[in-house]
Write an enzyme that holds these catalytic residues in place. Sequence first.
Site, PDB file in Angstrom:
ATOM      1  N   LYS A 131       0.831  -1.200   0.000  1.00 16.00           N
ATOM      2  CA  LYS A 131       0.000   0.000   0.000  1.00 16.00           C
ATOM      3  C   LYS A 131       0.867   1.252   0.000  1.00 16.00           C
ATOM      4  CE  LYS A 131      -4.116  -0.858   2.645  1.00 16.00           C
ATOM      5  NZ  LYS A 131      -5.211  -0.019   2.939  1.00 16.00           N
ATOM      6  N   GLY A 191      -8.494   7.364  -0.818  1.00 20.16           N
ATOM      7  CA  GLY A 191      -7.847   8.527  -0.203  1.00 20.16           C
ATOM      8  C   GLY A 191      -6.513   8.189   0.434  1.00 20.16           C
ATOM      9  N   LEU A 192      -5.858   7.164  -0.124  1.00 20.67           N
ATOM     10  CA  LEU A 192      -4.486   6.830   0.271  1.00 20.67           C
ATOM     11  C   LEU A 192      -4.322   6.513   1.756  1.00 20.67           C
ATOM     12  CD1 LEU A 192      -2.843   9.483  -2.037  1.00 20.67           C
ATOM     13  CD2 LEU A 192      -2.780   7.017  -2.389  1.00 20.67           C
ATOM     14  N   ASN A 251       5.598   1.281  -2.262  1.00 22.46           N
ATOM     15  CA  ASN A 251       4.962   2.386  -2.992  1.00 22.46           C
ATOM     16  C   ASN A 251       4.962   3.610  -2.068  1.00 22.46           C
ATOM     17  OD1 ASN A 251       2.334   4.006  -3.625  1.00 22.46           O
ATOM     18  ND2 ASN A 251       2.632   2.777  -5.459  1.00 22.46           N
ATOM     19  N   CYS A 287      -0.736  12.295  -7.004  1.00 19.57           N
ATOM     20  CA  CYS A 287      -1.155  12.965  -5.761  1.00 19.57           C
ATOM     21  C   CYS A 287      -1.091  14.458  -5.981  1.00 19.57           C
ATOM     22  CB  CYS A 287      -0.181  12.663  -4.633  1.00 19.57           C
ATOM     23  SG  CYS A 287      -0.029  10.956  -4.280  1.00 19.57           S
ATOM     24  N   ASN A 301      -1.517   4.369 -13.291  1.00 17.24           N
ATOM     25  CA  ASN A 301      -2.444   4.404 -12.165  1.00 17.24           C
ATOM     26  C   ASN A 301      -3.894   4.412 -12.685  1.00 17.24           C
ATOM     27  OD1 ASN A 301      -3.420   4.853  -9.458  1.00 17.24           O
ATOM     28  ND2 ASN A 301      -1.382   5.657  -9.004  1.00 17.24           N
ATOM     29  N   THR A 302      -4.852   4.777 -11.838  1.00 10.64           N
ATOM     30  CA  THR A 302      -6.271   4.738 -12.232  1.00 10.64           C
ATOM     31  C   THR A 302      -6.683   5.993 -13.012  1.00 10.64           C
ATOM     32  OG1 THR A 302      -6.847   5.670 -10.086  1.00 10.64           O
ATOM     33  CG2 THR A 302      -6.980   3.281 -10.310  1.00 10.64           C
ATOM     34  N   GLY A 307      -9.726  -1.941 -13.366  1.00  7.42           N
ATOM     35  CA  GLY A 307     -10.367  -3.186 -13.790  1.00  7.42           C
ATOM     36  C   GLY A 307     -10.416  -3.339 -15.302  1.00  7.42           C
ATOM     37  N   GLY A 353      -3.271  -2.366 -15.682  1.00  4.43           N
ATOM     38  CA  GLY A 353      -4.603  -1.889 -16.049  1.00  4.43           C
ATOM     39  C   GLY A 353      -5.504  -3.009 -16.525  1.00  4.43           C
TER      40      GLY A 353
HETATM   41  C1  LIG Z   1      -8.719   0.127  -3.935  1.00  4.63           C
HETATM   42  C2  LIG Z   1      -7.503   0.579  -4.683  1.00  4.63           C
HETATM   43  C3  LIG Z   1      -6.458   1.218  -3.991  1.00  4.63           C
HETATM   44  C4  LIG Z   1      -5.333   1.654  -4.674  1.00  4.63           C
HETATM   45  N1  LIG Z   1      -4.306   2.247  -3.979  1.00  4.63           N
HETATM   46  C5  LIG Z   1      -3.162   2.618  -4.637  1.00  4.63           C
HETATM   47  C6  LIG Z   1      -2.051   3.175  -3.920  1.00  4.63           C
HETATM   48  O1  LIG Z   1      -2.048   3.306  -2.688  1.00  4.63           O
HETATM   49  N2  LIG Z   1      -0.959   3.569  -4.648  1.00  4.63           N
HETATM   50  C7  LIG Z   1      -0.896   3.409  -6.010  1.00  4.63           C
HETATM   51  O2  LIG Z   1       0.123   3.756  -6.611  1.00  4.63           O
HETATM   52  N3  LIG Z   1      -1.923   2.850  -6.694  1.00  4.63           N
HETATM   53  C8  LIG Z   1      -3.034   2.466  -6.043  1.00  4.63           C
HETATM   54  N4  LIG Z   1      -4.078   1.885  -6.752  1.00  4.63           N
HETATM   55  C9  LIG Z   1      -3.960   1.693  -8.209  1.00  4.63           C
HETATM   56  C10 LIG Z   1      -3.551   0.264  -8.563  1.00  4.63           C
HETATM   57  O3  LIG Z   1      -2.293  -0.073  -8.022  1.00  4.63           O
HETATM   58  C11 LIG Z   1      -3.537   0.070 -10.100  1.00  4.63           C
HETATM   59  O4  LIG Z   1      -2.607   0.977 -10.660  1.00  4.63           O
HETATM   60  C12 LIG Z   1      -4.897   0.311 -10.735  1.00  4.63           C
HETATM   61  O5  LIG Z   1      -5.934  -0.225  -9.927  1.00  4.63           O
HETATM   62  C13 LIG Z   1      -5.011  -0.262 -12.154  1.00  4.63           C
HETATM   63  O6  LIG Z   1      -4.815  -1.659 -12.168  1.00  4.63           O
HETATM   64  P1  LIG Z   1      -6.039  -2.731 -12.170  1.00  4.63           P
HETATM   65  O7  LIG Z   1      -6.960  -2.352 -13.279  1.00  4.63           O
HETATM   66  O8  LIG Z   1      -5.389  -4.058 -12.327  1.00  4.63           O
HETATM   67  O9  LIG Z   1      -6.709  -2.579 -10.834  1.00  4.63           O
HETATM   68  C14 LIG Z   1      -5.225   1.448  -6.084  1.00  4.63           C
HETATM   69  C15 LIG Z   1      -6.271   0.802  -6.756  1.00  4.63           C
HETATM   70  C16 LIG Z   1      -7.395   0.364  -6.090  1.00  4.63           C
HETATM   71  C17 LIG Z   1      -8.491  -0.345  -6.861  1.00  4.63           C
END
Ligand SMILES: Cc1cc2nc3c(=O)[nH]c(=O)nc-3n(C[C@H](O)[C@H](O)[C@H](O)COP(=O)(O)O)c2cc1C
Length: 315
Positions: free
Chosen positions: A55, A82-83, A110, A141, A203-204, A228, A254
Amino acid sequence: MSPLPTTAAQGPDLRVSFAGIQLKNPVIAASGTFGYGLEFEDVVHLDKLGGFVVKGLSKEPMAGNQPPRLYETPAGMLNAIGLQNVGVRVFLEEKLPKLRRIKNIVVFANVFGFTREDYEQVIRALNEKEGIAAYELNVSCPNTAHGGIQFGSDARSLDEVVGTVKRATKRPLIVKLSPNVTSIAQMAKVAENAGADALAVANTYVAMAIDAETRKPRIANITAGLSGPAIKPIALRMVFDAAKAVKIPVIGIGGISTAEDVIEFMLAGATAIQVGTASYWDPRATEKIVDELQEWCIEHQIERLAELTGGLQTE
Ligand SMILES: Cc1cc2nc3c(=O)[nH]c(=O)nc-3n(C[C@H](O)[C@H](O)[C@H](O)COP(=O)(O)O)c2cc1C
């Protein structure tokens, strides 16, 4: 790390390496979806994975956003956690010693912050302890010193934060880019020039959902990050663009939930990949993907998986 034997009887060679780190296979559990690794110890054989990213860690503990913070969308998920995290000191005192007792695992830390100094302080604290393979910088961020625009959405802020951390780090630096930019290739080059040893893409994706009945947002924070399978085709294109733009390795992220997804990201240029949301739907997803990859390589007579990186045929 001693090299593993690679005779035909032992099956395909799934090993990959980047930034001087060798992994058993390219499957890494993504940050924020795998706790501190310890939560998954009884569910997944942690030593079967290429590695996992803990995390996001900040200077001080963070409680995160108000609920609702998660919402399932067609083929995806919105999150605005919210990290939330225990903070770097508790990680070092309570989590890392337990992780260090587990043999044969690769742990990535991370890191995030709201100023360059925040990032630097977390990195300097982590530098002091053993048991971490590399740092992954989350640059999605808000940069509070620069009016709240994300580090990763502004070339100058990105250059500054990567440069600052590079000067402080004792370990390889993976920069996890934000996809919420006009040109991922440009940001990839900025991170490379500032000293990144590898990139994680990405990232997302900033998104939102509304409840038509109540006319309210589905997530208390209003906007959230989409992850997702829904994002996979966009992420694949981002990896392709980023990998063409830089010489350093790219880790693809991703919507990955099957071995075939992994192969697609590798063909697009990824050296390794991360699995995030899939672990929410099936906590064993990461390990299953490793097994599937092994079978996929046997079926397709691939002896060395790493050779697929960048192998997209465009003619
Ligand atoms: C619930 C949740 C919490 C996340 N927390 C972090 C985080 O703390 N730091 C980070 O760099 N990415 C974070 N991510 C992003 C994921 O590491 C990843 O980059 C993103 O979900 C895309 O991959 P996926 O489609 O396989 O989920 C988070 C994603 C989710 C769903």
